[in-house]
Design an enzyme around this catalytic site. Structure first.
Site, short mmCIF file in Angstrom:
data_model
loop_
_atom_site.label_atom_id
_atom_site.label_comp_id
_atom_site.label_asym_id
_atom_site.label_seq_id
_atom_site.Cartn_x
_atom_site.Cartn_y
_atom_site.Cartn_z
CG MET A 103 -4.40 -15.57 -32.95
SD MET A 103 -5.20 -15.22 -31.37
CE MET A 103 -6.24 -13.82 -31.83
CG HIS A 104 -1.54 -11.22 -32.83
ND1 HIS A 104 -2.75 -10.68 -32.48
CD2 HIS A 104 -1.18 -12.03 -31.79
CE1 HIS A 104 -3.10 -11.14 -31.27
NE2 HIS A 104 -2.17 -11.97 -30.84
CG ASP A 141 -2.90 -19.60 -31.76
OD1 ASP A 141 -3.39 -18.53 -31.32
OD2 ASP A 141 -1.68 -19.79 -31.85
C1 XUL Z 1 -2.04 -14.84 -29.09
C2 XUL Z 1 -0.65 -15.07 -29.53
C3 XUL Z 1 -0.20 -16.44 -29.82
C4 XUL Z 1 -0.05 -16.55 -31.30
C5 XUL Z 1 0.89 -17.67 -31.68
O1 XUL Z 1 -2.28 -13.54 -28.70
O2 XUL Z 1 0.13 -14.18 -29.67
O3 XUL Z 1 -1.08 -17.39 -29.34
O4 XUL Z 1 -1.32 -16.68 -31.84
O5 XUL Z 1 0.48 -18.91 -31.46
#
Ligand code: XUL
Length: 502
Positions: free
Chosen positions: A83-84, A242
């Site tokens: 994410m992000h 994810d």
């Molecule tokens: C969720 C997060 C992780 C990333 C990397 O906030 O930072 O799960 O998605 O997998």
């Protein structure tokens, strides 16, 4: 003809494809590694989006081959991933710079500026979250300030898995769960936040169209089909970030269901009936991959990573034919519960929940001459569980129901860490028969999107099976409660020490 669904997870280390049959059984899977992320300055983390696409183009055909499945048998695909991350494209769809990914820490100043400009309380009102270096918007502010020439050429802003969607289906879209982690999303109303766009001088055209996670966002294009070996026209279902996709795969879809997953990081995740906001912004409040449902989660940055760090620095003793982690677990089980008074604060990479402090650092406190390696390893396992309990403490404060806790990741595999978690959480914990991670949850979302299951809940109920319930041991619960109170004193006691720089 048999139905087959494909889930594709664009992770950090690699891309994983998982193929399910109509009953939700895994019939094939394959992983293709990404090159390690680049860190051109300390704390920075960047990946080339083209590397993700290369991995997708090799993981999909390998997965179909292992599953003895032809492209014409695939009924639906869904995407999940890290994410992000910020992907910036020019108007023709080429990446303008490497993606600044989720674990990049360069944006402390931008987080402060966003919070000052919007106001801390208003930010939580608008987006349900506070500004974190991990989130996407602070990265956008950083590029606007530091790379104005690049910013001037931006034609589209995407999240990592949605870059893959664009390559696969020519559709510029995302889903509500992943969009929630941008700090540009009105999580309560499940749409982009106008006030946040205005405060960031961002035109709405730059952002992707948002879908619910089980809606069809487009279809595989001729070009996407040629590159991946898929059939043009296959529906591409929106999918989710994810965390939400992983939760779907673990059956965390209704209020009361909670998971505690220890991978590199540790995540305590609860499905909720509405958008529960933490006025102090210590936990994340995001849309769930289930329509009209939300979730909250707290993140320990270095959970499994704490143990890995110990293994990398100090190795494991015992039979070298055995896996190093199994040896560490065997060693730790020789130490008593409470680790002889040793405490581990797992802040090796700063901390998100509950401290939101990138400057926090790890600590091993209370060492005496009688302590051994076994006490240290056990203290690490307990300290990580205490850190996850901090999120459960916030859930209790916010009256978020916790009916059961399902364990995921490496922390769910060995019996010792499972028992430590039951004792530290003071509740029974459930281990699952199979846990295939986010790609599996995405494949279920694909199945829901094309009508194999009528809802995400039905898909999760049909496929999630608990293998074992681990009860807490009552004498250990009382001890762990006392040690947890001591653990909670570490951060305030050490915070100023960590701020002293060399
Ligand atoms: C969720 C997060 C992780 C990333 C990397 O906030 O930072 O799960 O998605 O997998």
């Amino acid at each position: 003809m048999a139905m087959r669904f494909l889930g594709i997870d664009i992770g950090t280390g690699g891309t994983r494809a998982v193929l399910l049959d109509g009953e939700g059984r895994v019939v094939g899977s394959a992983t293709a590694a990404h090159p390690p992320f680049a860190s051109p300055h300390p704390g920075w983390a960047e990946q080339d989006p083209c590397d993700w696409w290369t991995a997708v183009c090799s993981a999909i055909p390998a997965c179909l081959e292992r599953g003895k499945t032809t492209a014409s048998e695939i009924s639906g695909i869904a995407l999940t991933g890290q994410m992000h991350g910020l992907v910036l494209l020019d108007p023709r769809g080429s990446a303008l710079r490497p993606s600044i990914i989720w674990c990049d820490q360069r944006t402390e100043a931008e987080c402060r500026e966003i919070t000052e400009k919007i106001g801390a309380a208003r930010l939580i009102e608008l987006t349900a979250n506070s500004a974190l270096t991990n989130f996407t918007l602070p990265k956008i502010w950083w590029v606007q300030k530091n790379e104005p020439d690049i910013w001037a050429r931006v034609g589209a802003i995407l999240l990592p898995k949605d870059y893959i969607r664009l390559r696969l289906s020519s559709s510029r879209s995302t889903d509500v769960a992943d969009a929630s982690g941008t700090l540009l999303f009105d999580v309560a109303n499940r749409e982009w936040s106008r006030p946040m766009m205005e405060a960031s001088r961002l035109h709405a055209d730059l952002l992707p169209t948002v879908f619910e996670s089980c809606e069809i966002s487009g279809r595989v294009s001729e070009e996407g089909a040629r590159a991946t070996g898929l059939r043009a026209g296959i529906p591409v279902v929106a999918g989710a970030g994810d965390q939400a996709a992983g939760a779907v795969g673990m059956g965390i879809v209704r209020a009361g269901a909670v998971s505690a997953t220890i991978g590199t990081s540790g995540v305590v995740f609860a499905a909720t009936a509405g958008p529960v906001r933490d006025p102090a912004g210590r936990i994340h409040t995001f849309c769930h991959a289930v329509p009209q449902r939300w979730h909250v989660m707290g993140v320990t940055q270095a959970a499994g990573y704490s143990l890995r760090w110990f293994r990398d620095q100090f190795g494991a003793v015992g039979d070298p034919a055995q896996d190093a982690y199994a040896r560490l677990m065997a060693e730790a089980s020789a130490a008593p519960a409470g680790a002889g008074g040793l405490l581990w604060a797992p802040y090796l990479m700063g901390e998100r929940t509950p401290h939101l402090d990138p400057q926090a650092r790890g600590a091993l406190v209370g060492i005496s001459a009688t302590h051994t390696r076994a006490h240290v390893v056990r203290a690490i396992l307990e300290g990580v569980a205490f850190s996850l309990r901090d999120t459960l403490t916030i859930f209790a404060e916010l009256k978020i129901p916790v009916e059961s806790i399902r364990l995921g990741g490496g922390g769910a595999r060995g019996s010792l860490w499972r028992q430590i978690q039951a004792d530290v959480y003071g509740m029974p914990v459930d281990a699952l028969e199979v846990e295939e991670g986010p790609a599996y949850g995405a494949a279920l979302l694909a199945g829901v999107g094309v009508g194999n299951w009528t809802s995400v809940e039905k898909a999760a109920d049909a496929t999630m099976h608990i293998s074992k319930r681990i009860e807490p041991e009552s004498q250990n619960v009382a001890l762990m409660n006392r040690r947890y109170e001591a653990y909670r004193k570490l951060y305030p006691a050490l915070r100023d020490v960590w701020r002293e720089r060399l």
